[in-house]
Design a protein around this motif. Sequence first.
Motif, PDB file in Angstrom:
ATOM      1  N   GLN A  55       8.955  14.424 -30.577  1.00  0.00           N
ATOM      2  CA  GLN A  55       8.557  13.204 -29.871  1.00  0.00           C
ATOM      3  C   GLN A  55       8.245  12.048 -30.816  1.00  0.00           C
ATOM      4  N   ASN A  56       7.624  12.356 -31.957  1.00  0.00           N
ATOM      5  CA  ASN A  56       7.085  11.277 -32.791  1.00  0.00           C
ATOM      6  C   ASN A  56       7.849  10.992 -34.078  1.00  0.00           C
ATOM      7  N   CYS A  57       8.583  11.937 -34.560  1.00  0.00           N
ATOM      8  CA  CYS A  57       9.122  11.807 -35.914  1.00  0.00           C
ATOM      9  C   CYS A  57      10.648  11.878 -35.978  1.00  0.00           C
ATOM     10  N   GLN A  58      11.244  12.544 -34.993  1.00  0.00           N
ATOM     11  CA  GLN A  58      12.669  12.842 -35.097  1.00  0.00           C
ATOM     12  C   GLN A  58      13.546  11.594 -34.985  1.00  0.00           C
ATOM     13  N   ALA A  59      12.973  10.486 -34.503  1.00  0.00           N
ATOM     14  CA  ALA A  59      13.744   9.250 -34.476  1.00  0.00           C
ATOM     15  C   ALA A  59      14.246   8.934 -35.884  1.00  0.00           C
ATOM     16  N   CYS A  60      13.474   9.314 -36.882  1.00  0.00           N
ATOM     17  CA  CYS A  60      13.831   8.949 -38.251  1.00  0.00           C
ATOM     18  C   CYS A  60      14.088  10.141 -39.172  1.00  0.00           C
ATOM     19  N   HIS A  61      13.330  11.219 -38.982  1.00  0.00           N
ATOM     20  CA  HIS A  61      13.375  12.313 -39.962  1.00  0.00           C
ATOM     21  C   HIS A  61      14.191  13.507 -39.502  1.00  0.00           C
ATOM     22  N   SER A  62      14.746  14.228 -40.484  1.00  0.00           N
ATOM     23  CA  SER A  62      15.368  15.524 -40.218  1.00  0.00           C
ATOM     24  C   SER A  62      14.476  16.624 -40.801  1.00  0.00           C
ATOM     25  N   SER A 109      17.676   0.139 -41.875  1.00  0.00           N
ATOM     26  CA  SER A 109      16.447  -0.191 -41.149  1.00  0.00           C
ATOM     27  C   SER A 109      15.196  -0.049 -42.009  1.00  0.00           C
ATOM     28  N   PHE A 110      15.173   0.949 -42.912  1.00  0.00           N
ATOM     29  CA  PHE A 110      13.911   1.260 -43.597  1.00  0.00           C
ATOM     30  C   PHE A 110      13.978   1.092 -45.111  1.00  0.00           C
ATOM     31  N   GLY A 111      15.120   0.624 -45.613  1.00  0.00           N
ATOM     32  CA  GLY A 111      15.230   0.437 -47.054  1.00  0.00           C
ATOM     33  C   GLY A 111      15.630   1.714 -47.770  1.00  0.00           C
ATOM     34  N   LYS A 112      15.432   2.853 -47.117  1.00  0.00           N
ATOM     35  CA  LYS A 112      15.893   4.136 -47.657  1.00  0.00           C
ATOM     36  C   LYS A 112      16.003   5.105 -46.491  1.00  0.00           C
ATOM     37  N   VAL A 113      16.772   6.162 -46.693  1.00  0.00           N
ATOM     38  CA  VAL A 113      16.866   7.160 -45.634  1.00  0.00           C
ATOM     39  C   VAL A 113      15.528   7.891 -45.575  1.00  0.00           C
ATOM     40  N   ALA A 123       6.029  20.692 -51.351  1.00  0.00           N
ATOM     41  CA  ALA A 123       5.992  19.652 -52.374  1.00  0.00           C
ATOM     42  C   ALA A 123       4.663  18.899 -52.387  1.00  0.00           C
ATOM     43  N   LYS A 124       4.116  18.606 -51.201  1.00  0.00           N
ATOM     44  CA  LYS A 124       2.963  17.704 -51.171  1.00  0.00           C
ATOM     45  C   LYS A 124       1.655  18.346 -50.715  1.00  0.00           C
ATOM     46  N   GLY A 125       1.726  19.437 -49.999  1.00  0.00           N
ATOM     47  CA  GLY A 125       0.491  20.088 -49.551  1.00  0.00           C
ATOM     48  C   GLY A 125      -0.077  19.466 -48.292  1.00  0.00           C
ATOM     49  N   GLU A 127      -3.148  18.550 -47.394  1.00  0.00           N
ATOM     50  CA  GLU A 127      -4.129  17.467 -47.447  1.00  0.00           C
ATOM     51  C   GLU A 127      -3.434  16.110 -47.587  1.00  0.00           C
ATOM     52  N   TYR A 128      -2.442  16.075 -48.478  1.00  0.00           N
ATOM     53  CA  TYR A 128      -1.699  14.819 -48.647  1.00  0.00           C
ATOM     54  C   TYR A 128      -1.012  14.442 -47.340  1.00  0.00           C
ATOM     55  N   LEU A 129      -0.303  15.404 -46.745  1.00  0.00           N
ATOM     56  CA  LEU A 129       0.444  15.122 -45.518  1.00  0.00           C
ATOM     57  C   LEU A 129      -0.484  14.618 -44.419  1.00  0.00           C
ATOM     58  N   ASN A 131      -3.292  13.016 -44.581  1.00  0.00           N
ATOM     59  CA  ASN A 131      -3.710  11.633 -44.808  1.00  0.00           C
ATOM     60  C   ASN A 131      -2.547  10.657 -44.697  1.00  0.00           C
ATOM     61  N   PHE A 132      -1.403  11.067 -45.239  1.00  0.00           N
ATOM     62  CA  PHE A 132      -0.253  10.160 -45.198  1.00  0.00           C
ATOM     63  C   PHE A 132       0.233   9.934 -43.768  1.00  0.00           C
ATOM     64  N   ILE A 133       0.395  11.014 -43.002  1.00  0.00           N
ATOM     65  CA  ILE A 133       0.944  10.888 -41.651  1.00  0.00           C
ATOM     66  C   ILE A 133      -0.005  10.080 -40.757  1.00  0.00           C
ATOM     67  N   GLY A 142       2.601  -0.431 -48.712  1.00  0.00           N
ATOM     68  CA  GLY A 142       3.925  -1.050 -48.724  1.00  0.00           C
ATOM     69  C   GLY A 142       5.025  -0.133 -48.209  1.00  0.00           C
ATOM     70  N   THR A 143       4.700   1.081 -47.820  1.00  0.00           N
ATOM     71  CA  THR A 143       5.730   2.004 -47.356  1.00  0.00           C
ATOM     72  C   THR A 143       6.322   1.533 -46.025  1.00  0.00           C
ATOM     73  N   SER A 144       7.607   1.883 -45.815  1.00  0.00           N
ATOM     74  CA  SER A 144       8.241   1.461 -44.565  1.00  0.00           C
ATOM     75  C   SER A 144       8.057   2.503 -43.465  1.00  0.00           C
ATOM     76  N   MET A 145       7.321   3.553 -43.763  1.00  0.00           N
ATOM     77  CA  MET A 145       7.021   4.543 -42.729  1.00  0.00           C
ATOM     78  C   MET A 145       5.943   3.973 -41.805  1.00  0.00           C
ATOM     79  N   PRO A 146       6.261   3.840 -40.507  1.00  0.00           N
ATOM     80  CA  PRO A 146       5.267   3.259 -39.613  1.00  0.00           C
ATOM     81  C   PRO A 146       4.166   4.256 -39.257  1.00  0.00           C
TER      82      PRO A 146
HETATM   83  C1  HEC Z   1      10.519   4.752 -37.617  1.00  0.00           C
HETATM   84  C2  HEC Z   1      10.903   5.712 -38.618  1.00  0.00           C
HETATM   85  C3  HEC Z   1       9.916   6.809 -38.961  1.00  0.00           C
HETATM   86  C4  HEC Z   1       9.209   7.605 -38.105  1.00  0.00           C
HETATM   87  C5  HEC Z   1       9.188   7.592 -36.589  1.00  0.00           C
HETATM   88  C6  HEC Z   1       8.481   8.524 -38.932  1.00  0.00           C
HETATM   89  N1  HEC Z   1       8.737   8.295 -40.245  1.00  0.00           N
HETATM   90 FE1  HEC Z   1       8.051   9.359 -41.829  1.00  0.00          FE
HETATM   91  N2  HEC Z   1       9.019   8.117 -43.119  1.00  0.00           N
HETATM   92  C7  HEC Z   1       9.817   7.060 -42.750  1.00  0.00           C
HETATM   93  C8  HEC Z   1      10.290   6.419 -43.935  1.00  0.00           C
HETATM   94  C9  HEC Z   1      11.204   5.196 -43.973  1.00  0.00           C
HETATM   95  C10 HEC Z   1       9.770   7.113 -45.038  1.00  0.00           C
HETATM   96  C11 HEC Z   1       9.946   6.801 -46.529  1.00  0.00           C
HETATM   97  C12 HEC Z   1       8.732   6.039 -46.944  1.00  0.00           C
HETATM   98  C13 HEC Z   1       8.677   5.627 -48.386  1.00  0.00           C
HETATM   99  O1  HEC Z   1       9.210   6.358 -49.241  1.00  0.00           O
HETATM  100  O2  HEC Z   1       8.099   4.580 -48.628  1.00  0.00           O
HETATM  101  C14 HEC Z   1       8.973   8.189 -44.481  1.00  0.00           C
HETATM  102  C15 HEC Z   1       8.305   9.120 -45.257  1.00  0.00           C
HETATM  103  C16 HEC Z   1       7.657  10.219 -44.746  1.00  0.00           C
HETATM  104  C17 HEC Z   1       7.064  11.277 -45.544  1.00  0.00           C
HETATM  105  C18 HEC Z   1       7.135  11.392 -47.069  1.00  0.00           C
HETATM  106  C19 HEC Z   1       5.952  10.776 -47.726  1.00  0.00           C
HETATM  107  C20 HEC Z   1       6.017  10.883 -49.213  1.00  0.00           C
HETATM  108  O3  HEC Z   1       4.985  10.749 -49.842  1.00  0.00           O
HETATM  109  O4  HEC Z   1       7.095  11.112 -49.782  1.00  0.00           O
HETATM  110  C21 HEC Z   1       6.501  12.149 -44.668  1.00  0.00           C
HETATM  111  C22 HEC Z   1       5.771  13.427 -45.007  1.00  0.00           C
HETATM  112  C23 HEC Z   1       6.726  11.649 -43.326  1.00  0.00           C
HETATM  113  N3  HEC Z   1       7.417  10.473 -43.420  1.00  0.00           N
HETATM  114  C24 HEC Z   1       6.310  12.283 -42.192  1.00  0.00           C
HETATM  115  C25 HEC Z   1       6.490  11.785 -40.916  1.00  0.00           C
HETATM  116  C26 HEC Z   1       5.995  12.424 -39.718  1.00  0.00           C
HETATM  117  C27 HEC Z   1       5.247  13.749 -39.684  1.00  0.00           C
HETATM  118  C28 HEC Z   1       6.334  11.648 -38.674  1.00  0.00           C
HETATM  119  C29 HEC Z   1       5.986  11.840 -37.219  1.00  0.00           C
HETATM  120  C30 HEC Z   1       4.590  11.928 -36.892  1.00  0.00           C
HETATM  121  C31 HEC Z   1       7.093  10.510 -39.199  1.00  0.00           C
HETATM  122  N4  HEC Z   1       7.156  10.634 -40.563  1.00  0.00           N
HETATM  123  C32 HEC Z   1       7.656   9.512 -38.439  1.00  0.00           C
HETATM  124  C33 HEC Z   1      10.128   6.691 -41.457  1.00  0.00           C
HETATM  125  C34 HEC Z   1       9.618   7.244 -40.320  1.00  0.00           C
END
Ligand code: HEC
Length: 209
Positions: A55-62, A109-113, A123-125, A127-129, A131-133, A142-146
């Motif tokens: 629901q939340n992540c697959q729009a962008c991630h595999s 769209s995001f500057g990188k895949v 790779a990250k563990g 705790e990192y995940l 906080n990051f997510i 500055g990350t393009s991950m929303p």
């Molecule tokens: C709209 C697109 C989009 C969605 C939705 C999205 N991500 Fe991301 N995500 C990105 C992009 C782009 C990056 C690369 C960011 C960067 O390297 O600056 C990223 C990076 C990451 C990373 C790597 C961080 C790192 O330090 O290397 C993780 C983990 C991650 N996303 C998890 C998630 C999870 C879990 C979700 C769902 C809850 C999610 N993402 C939803 C676009 C998205």
Amino acid sequence: MIKTAFFTILTLVFFYIIWINNVFAPHETYEMPEQYKKIAEDDRYAKEGKQLFEQNCQACHSVRYDAVYPSAIQANPNLKALQEQYGKVLPRDVYESAFQAELAQLKESFGKVPPDLSTIYIAKGKEYLFNFILEPQKVLPGTSMPAVITGKPEETAKIISYLRSVSEPSSSEKAKRTLMGIGTIAYLVVMGVLIWIWRSRILKRMGLH
Ligand code: HEC
């Protein structure tokens, strides 16, 4: 004697570093409340975590190891045919050439895949995940991950449980590997002792002992 002590200590240090505490790995610490750690480490949440991921992540991630592909690729009718030919988990080169257009679109769209998350847990563990997510900008300014799931720590922990289940072997598999490891080392020790006994016997017979 000194030589033996030296190599024994060297071996112990080696195993300490690879098994117990890798002092060379980066050790940035991130906070993660105990209750969410428990969820992230529990296999029972992996299934729900997968749904939340879809629901939340697959729009962008595999998560390629689990045959989970970004939505645009999932919608491509070629996917099914390729999976029939190569198996559910497509080889990387096949995947990257067949879905070049979709991957390029994501990159635009995001500057990188957005990275594949099959092994991100290792790779990250957690705790990192966690906080990051929850707050991508705070961890990677500055990350393009929303921020898609901000304010939902429990859901985040479940997603981490899913990612862990993909990148780590199951607990029964882990137990099997541990047993195999112990078996291998025990075998080497026994063989070592036998060879040593054999060697001193030969030396004795040669009159050198
Ligand atoms: C709209 C697109 C989009 C969605 C939705 C999205 N991500 Fe991301 N995500 C990105 C992009 C782009 C990056 C690369 C960011 C960067 O390297 O600056 C990223 C990076 C990451 C990373 C790597 C961080 C790192 O330090 O290397 C993780 C983990 C991650 N996303 C998890 C998630 C999870 C879990 C979700 C769902 C809850 C999610 N993402 C939803 C676009 C998205």
